[in-house]
Design an enzyme around this catalytic site. Structure first.
Site, PDB file in Angstrom:
ATOM      1  CG  HIS A 122      -0.171   4.069  13.454  1.00  0.00           C
ATOM      2  ND1 HIS A 122      -1.418   4.327  13.968  1.00  0.00           N
ATOM      3  CD2 HIS A 122      -0.314   4.022  12.115  1.00  0.00           C
ATOM      4  CE1 HIS A 122      -2.282   4.457  12.973  1.00  0.00           C
ATOM      5  NE2 HIS A 122      -1.647   4.265  11.848  1.00  0.00           N
ATOM      6  CD  GLU A 159      -2.299  -1.594   2.651  1.00  0.00           C
ATOM      7  OE1 GLU A 159      -2.064  -0.869   3.627  1.00  0.00           O
ATOM      8  OE2 GLU A 159      -2.819  -2.724   2.741  1.00  0.00           O
TER       9      GLU A 159
END
Ligand code: TPP
Ligand code: MG
Length: 745
Positions: free
Chosen positions: A532, A430
């Site tokens: 994250h 991505e």
């Protein structure tokens, strides 16, 4: 009567009731069995043979189970119309098969000289070490000479790979790379109706449509063998067509399993459509399931006797027998003669199979898991593109002339060097192409290597990994990126259940070399929260044979990425490459401006000397009071702590593990012996984290000295400054080190 006896009897009775062949109007074997259709009498007779073989294998499986010799009874009975699908394809078309595609397998084997599907299947059922595909490790449909890629039994998990193989076929042709399959091959993947609902299937089929919608070549024939039920749960009537009959870019075909000529015609048309247009198609094959889900399944608990008997009326073998008799191609007596001959042949082979030895040792069982040719890996890892090619690729701005680089830059330059060296290497994920990655790690690669080799994928981690698995299998070298470690967890089965098992279930005949780069770990200054800052690697550490690289410094990252690419290419290894996000752009180590976390990029002539073999750590310093064992962000924290500890009179050395699998046990023991005390600095969690593996390695090797660990909390990482409260800190390292140093050795 047992279900297998009922099916056996049902066939014989039905054929016995067939009328005698017509004296006039017989079909010549070279003629089509139905006007204008592609199936000839001769082919129908041949394919019927595969159906008979498959049926008797199912019957034998039940007998073997009752005798205590067999370990697998999921059969293909009722699905044997899939033999006509196989008949309409080429034996060289890569196939990823449903566990009820036994007749498909038998038909394909019948067309390739020297193949014996009866023996293949029976050796698998009895778990004999001579089983030609899995060597007794599992009963799978797989065969290298038949281009049948073995499956696990995880529902739909083969479909992302099937899409990947189809994608890679087109891409290899475009890149001029000679792949494993013919350029004009069609990839065929079969699956059940309940499986069609699995998110893995839905995702894979969506990816196929997404490619087709953009006119990317994707020669994939999806075959849904719809028997209307998944174990005991019914598929709503009409659901498969409603769900998949009108998808963009996906051509729909359908056929009834009791109409052999119709199945063959639909499959031939679908295969031709896919082969010519290089676009995906969906073949809906309506079948029945005979004899229940498996031998252990008491079907009568959830289906009425009338319904079960109704399925017997739709037996595809009876349907083919009816066709053959009606066309005068075989009399009922001849059909029964062939049926009984097939039974005798299967039972004779079964009698032999049960005498074949099983797997006899753990060494034998695990042999295919982690092939390792370190000398060949070192050689390839030290090999760059030709100097002129390389200079052209880097537009004369060669990385060794750039001066010291950050970790992100080092990974970027290494990827460029690998792309320059290996025309079949792909970089995808991505946001990796135009944007160059969320952290800029792949910046510029699109321009350097072109859109055929550096490209963005659909937002689906299973699709990304499936593409990697298919590309590797096809002969390309995939370097996939997963945007964050938390999102790898989304798609783990593709690594664990599919990638890592392929060599195991094929005795190394198939492999899916892959490097999966993952932006990993925490310490984002409070930004991003758990997703994250994920620091969970336990689920990777226990996958047999998986390589886990965890570089911390730019020079190690460059060398280790070359090692991973080489281990994938040489040994077919699956390598996960964990890149510490927090260190991507770090420049300094101890003081601002010291540049201690930068490293120059070695010129190719220096690659052999800087090669990092799998499973070798790196030692810093020669302190003798204490060993700090660490990796990733922990390395920088430990080196900083060690300097302050030295100032306080405690001399430490630091071991960077670099590889979380295989762990560098040899280096660990050597350094442990030199210091006698060990502090493990582990930024992953206390439970399931790396320190557990290090402690176990120390115990296994008899270390009995003082040992302690600092690890992150068993928690998800929160947002803001609170993140520090659950993560390992330098202060904590210093405190633990001082306490440990007070303990006698
Ligand atoms: C991911 C996963 N979940 C559950 C199972 C257990 N399981 C095995 S077969 C099956 C039913 C599959 O039905 P269907 O796709 O219709 O195939 P059929 O057996 O009817 O041919 C289930 C739930 C599995 N193998 N994999
Ligand atoms: Mg089903």
């Amino acid at each position: 009567m047992t279900p297998d006896e009922a099916v056996d009897r049902g066939f014989l009775d039905a054929v016995g009731r067939l009328p005698a062949p017509p004296s006039a109007g017989r079909t010549h074997p070279d003629e089509p069995v139905s006007a204008g259709g592609p199936l000839t009498g001769a082919r129908a007779l041949e394919i019927f043979g595969a159906q008979l073989t498959s049926r008797h294998l199912d019957l034998a499986a039940r007998v073997l189970r009752r005798q205590g010799h067999g370990y697998y009874t999921i059969g293909s009975a009722g699905h044997e119309a899939n033999a006509f699908v196989a008949g309409a394809l080429r034996p060289s078309d890569p196939a990823l098969l449903h566990y009820r595609s036994g007749a498909f397998y038998a038909e394909r084997a019948a067309r390739v000289p020297g193949q014996d599907p009866v023996r293949d299947a029976l050796l698998g059922m009895v778990a004999a070490a001579e089983d030609p595909i899995a060597g007794g490790r599992h009963k799978v449909f797989g065969s290298e000479p038949l281009a049948v890629i073995p499956q696990t039994s995880t529902i739909a998990s083969h479909l992302p790979r099937a899409v990947g193989v189809a994608f890679a076929l087109g891409r290899a042709t475009r890149l001029g790379v000679t792949g494993r399959w013919p350029d004009d091959a069609v990839v065929v993947a079969s699956f059940g109706d309940a499986s069609a609902n699995h998110s893995t299937a839905a995702g894979a089929i969506n990816t196929a449509c997404h490619c087709a919608f953009q006119r990317l070549p994707l020669p994939l024939l999806l075959v849904c063998e719809d028997n209307g039920i998944g174990i005991s749960v019914r598929t709503p009537a009409g659901w498969i067509e409603a769900a998949y009959g009108h998808r963009p870019g996906l051509r729909w075909f359908s056929a009834d399993g009791t109409d052999p000529a119709g199945v063959y015609a639909a499959a031939a048309e679908a295969a031709a459509w896919v082969r010519e247009r290089r676009q995906p198609a969906f073949l809906h094959l309506r079948v029945v399931r005979l004899m229940g889900h498996a031998g252990s399944d008491a079907e009568s608990a959830y289906r009425g006797p009338r319904e079960i008997a109704g399925d017997l009326d739709r037996d595809p073998l009876v349907a083919t027998a009816r066709l053959l008799a009606a066309r005068g191609l075989a009399s009922p007596a001849e059909i029964i003669g062939r049926y009984e001959a097939a039974r005798r042949r299967v039972l004779a082979t079964a009698r032999d199979a049960i005498r074949r030895p099983p797997l006899r040792s753990a060494v034998e069982i695990t042999a295919p898991l982690a092939p390792s040719r370190p000398a060949a890996v070192a050689e390839l890892a030290s090999c760059a593109a030709d100097d002129a090619v390389r200079r052209d690729f880097f537009k004369n701005k060669i990385p060794e002339a750039e001066g010291p680089l950050t970790l992100a830059q080092a990974v970027n330059r290494t990827l460029a060097d690998l792309l320059a060296r290996q025309p079949g290497l792909l970089v995808f994920g991505e946001d990796v192409a135009a944007k160059g990655g969320v952290y800029g790690v792949t910046r510029g690669l699109l321009k350097q290597a072109g859109a055929a080799r550096v490209f963005d994928t659909v937002l689906d981690e299973q699709a990304i990994l499936g593409l990697a698995l298919g590309a590797g299998l096809t002969g390309l070298l995939p370097v996939a990126e997963i945007q964050y470690l938390a999102y790898l967890h989304n798609a783990e089965d593709q690594l664990r259940g599919e990638a890592a098992t392929l060599q195991f279930f094929s005795r190394g005949q198939f492999c899916n070399p892959a490097v999966v780069r993952v932006a990993s770990y925490a310490y984002q200054e409070g930004f991003g929260g758990h997703f994250h800052n994920d620091n969970a690697v336990g689920v990777l550490r226990d996958v047999p044979g998986l390589v886990i690289a965890s570089p911390a410094r730019p020079d190690d990252a460059a060398a280790m990425l070359r090692t991973c690419a080489a281990a994938a290419a040489v040994d077919g290894r699956v390598c996960v490459f964990l890149e510490p996000i927090a260190l991507y752009h770090t420049r300094d180590l101890h003081t601002e401006g010291d540049g201690g976390w930068l490293a120059p990029y070695p010129a190719p002539a220096d690659w052999p000397a800087t090669h990092v073999p799998l499973g070798r750590g790196r030692t810093y310093g020669d302190g003798t009071d204490l060993l700090l064992v660490t990796f990733g962000n922990g390395l920088r924290m430990s080196l900083r702590a060690a300097r302050r500890l030295a100032a306080a009179g405690l001399s430490c050395r630091v071991l960077d593990l670099r590889w979380l699998a295989p762990l560098p046990a040899e280096d660990l023991l050597r350094e442990t012996a030199a210091t006698g005390r060990v502090l493990i600095v582990d930024e992953t969690r206390r439970t399931g984290g790396v320190s557990e593996g290090v402690l176990a390695a120390l115990a296994d090797h008899g270390f009995r000295g003082p040992v302690a660990r600092v690890a992150s909390e068993d928690s998800f990482v929160p947002l803001g400054d609170a993140a520090r409260l659950v993560l390992v800190s330098e202060a904590e390292i210093e405190k633990a080190a001082a306490a440990l140093a007070r303990q006698p050795r």
